[in-house]
Design a protein around this motif. Structure first.
Motif, PDB file in Angstrom:
ATOM      1  N   MET A  38      46.873  21.417  23.189  1.00 32.14           N
ATOM      2  CA  MET A  38      46.464  22.437  24.160  1.00 32.14           C
ATOM      3  C   MET A  38      47.673  23.196  24.704  1.00 32.14           C
ATOM      4  N   GLY A  39      48.831  22.565  24.655  1.00 29.78           N
ATOM      5  CA  GLY A  39      50.052  23.215  25.115  1.00 29.78           C
ATOM      6  C   GLY A  39      50.445  24.416  24.285  1.00 29.78           C
ATOM      7  N   ALA A  40      49.956  24.460  23.028  1.00 27.31           N
ATOM      8  CA  ALA A  40      50.250  25.597  22.150  1.00 27.31           C
ATOM      9  C   ALA A  40      49.259  26.738  22.323  1.00 27.31           C
ATOM     10  N   ASP A  41      48.189  26.515  23.105  1.00 25.00           N
ATOM     11  CA  ASP A  41      47.212  27.568  23.381  1.00 25.00           C
ATOM     12  C   ASP A  41      47.744  28.537  24.433  1.00 25.00           C
ATOM     13  N   PRO A  42      47.147  29.728  24.564  1.00 19.18           N
ATOM     14  CA  PRO A  42      47.560  30.643  25.636  1.00 19.18           C
ATOM     15  C   PRO A  42      47.493  29.952  27.001  1.00 19.18           C
ATOM     16  N   GLY A  43      48.563  30.044  27.761  1.00 16.54           N
ATOM     17  CA  GLY A  43      48.629  29.394  29.056  1.00 16.54           C
ATOM     18  C   GLY A  43      49.094  27.958  29.013  1.00 16.54           C
ATOM     19  N   GLY A  44      49.197  27.374  27.799  1.00 17.82           N
ATOM     20  CA  GLY A  44      49.647  25.995  27.653  1.00 17.82           C
ATOM     21  C   GLY A  44      51.134  25.845  27.933  1.00 17.82           C
ATOM     22  N   TYR A  45      51.591  24.605  28.032  1.00 20.01           N
ATOM     23  CA  TYR A  45      52.974  24.389  28.472  1.00 20.01           C
ATOM     24  C   TYR A  45      54.005  24.936  27.485  1.00 20.01           C
ATOM     25  N   ILE A  46      53.682  24.956  26.204  1.00 15.56           N
ATOM     26  CA  ILE A  46      54.630  25.511  25.229  1.00 15.56           C
ATOM     27  C   ILE A  46      54.744  27.018  25.402  1.00 15.56           C
ATOM     28  N   ARG A  47      53.614  27.668  25.598  1.00 14.10           N
ATOM     29  CA  ARG A  47      53.619  29.115  25.819  1.00 14.10           C
ATOM     30  C   ARG A  47      54.275  29.452  27.169  1.00 14.10           C
ATOM     31  N   GLN A  48      54.047  28.604  28.178  1.00 13.34           N
ATOM     32  CA  GLN A  48      54.708  28.814  29.467  1.00 13.34           C
ATOM     33  C   GLN A  48      56.224  28.690  29.317  1.00 13.34           C
ATOM     34  N   MET A  49      56.647  27.746  28.495  1.00 11.88           N
ATOM     35  CA  MET A  49      58.082  27.557  28.269  1.00 11.88           C
ATOM     36  C   MET A  49      58.699  28.776  27.588  1.00 11.88           C
ATOM     37  N   GLU A  50      57.964  29.374  26.674  1.00  5.00           N
ATOM     38  CA  GLU A  50      58.458  30.588  26.028  1.00  5.00           C
ATOM     39  C   GLU A  50      58.726  31.685  27.051  1.00  5.00           C
ATOM     40  N   LYS A  51      57.849  31.795  28.039  1.00  2.00           N
ATOM     41  CA  LYS A  51      58.050  32.798  29.094  1.00  2.00           C
ATOM     42  C   LYS A  51      59.285  32.470  29.921  1.00  2.00           C
ATOM     43  N   MET A  52      59.488  31.203  30.206  1.00  2.00           N
ATOM     44  CA  MET A  52      60.677  30.798  30.960  1.00  2.00           C
ATOM     45  C   MET A  52      61.954  31.095  30.186  1.00  2.00           C
ATOM     46  N   ILE A  53      61.909  30.814  28.883  1.00  2.00           N
ATOM     47  CA  ILE A  53      63.074  31.075  28.028  1.00  2.00           C
ATOM     48  C   ILE A  53      63.378  32.569  27.985  1.00  2.00           C
ATOM     49  N   ALA A  54      62.333  33.374  27.831  1.00  2.00           N
ATOM     50  CA  ALA A  54      62.511  34.833  27.816  1.00  2.00           C
ATOM     51  C   ALA A  54      63.042  35.320  29.153  1.00  2.00           C
TER      52      ALA A  54
END
Length: 226
Positions: A38-54
């Motif tokens: 679920m972390g790879a879905d929109p809003g999931g923790y992996i996608r949230q991390m991508e925003k933090m990295i950006a």
């Protein structure tokens, strides 16, 4: 004149090669269960991390890949390690597994006993390191959000987490201590001692706040790896 042309070409080639090397992104694979799926879905923790990295101007330095499957335990991760992780040639692998190993003992009469958990976990780490990947381990978060260790399986989660912390220390592996971070957050933010609704939807799986919380915790560990 010919020598100058050759020298110019050599310099250009070196610059292009250096530029390519500097721009190569680290491939980070997140290896786990339904929380990671679920972390790879929109809003999931992996996608949230991508925003933090950006947001930190580092989006050209990391490629994040999810490899989570619902219901997985450490034994399942071991069996699909080659297919779902090593085949992707990762630079870094984040292992987040342990919830189902404990939870399924009550939920489905299965789970993974403590000794088997430690043995399979160690086998996964050794295979990853032999393949040249760096490893980040994560302690299992929560099965229930009560802040006073009154959730039914807190004792086992603490035992598995204590082993992981010591294992990471002994092997000099970075550890994202989700268990401790969750407990500290709940002590500070759960005055009614609710069993869900703060960081999870159902005592285990992450809500929006939980996904952001996990993303921050893992990212703070991940970015220390050179």
């Amino acid at each position: 004149m010919l020598q100058k042309s050759i020298l110019f070409l050599l310099i250009c080639t070196a610059v292009i090669t250096m530029s390519f090397t500097l721009q190569k992104r680290k491939k980070v694979v997140f290896f786990g269960d339904s929380i990671t799926q679920m972390g790879a879905d929109p809003g999931g923790y992996i996608r949230q991390m991508e925003k933090m990295i950006a947001g930190e101007g580092m989006n050209n330095q990391y490629e994040l890949v999810g490899a989570g499957i619902s219901g997985n335990k450490v034994t399942d991760l071991y069996l699909r390690l080659e297919r779902d992780v090593l085949s992707k040639q990762p630079d870094i692998v984040v292992i987040y597994v342990g919830i189902n190993d404990v939870w399924h003992k009550r939920l489905a009469g299965t789970g993974t006993d403590y000794v088997k958990y430690t043995e399979f976990y160690d086998a996964i780490v050794k295979k990853l390191q032999s393949a040249g990947a760096k490893v980040v381990v994560c302690t299992p978060s929560v099965i229930g959000e009560r802040k006073d260790n009154s959730n039914e399986q807190d004792g086992e989660l603490n035992m598995y987490s204590n082993w992981l912390r010591q294992y990471a220390k002994d092997k000099e592996i970075p550890c994202a201590d989700l268990r401790t971070e969750f407990q500290n957050y709940l002590i500070a933010n759960n005055p009614k001692n609710a069993e869900k609704g703060l960081l999870t939807t159902d005592r285990v799986h992450l809500n929006a706040a939980g996904n952001e919380f996990v993303a921050k915790t893992i990212w703070n560990t991940l970015k220390t790896i050179q």
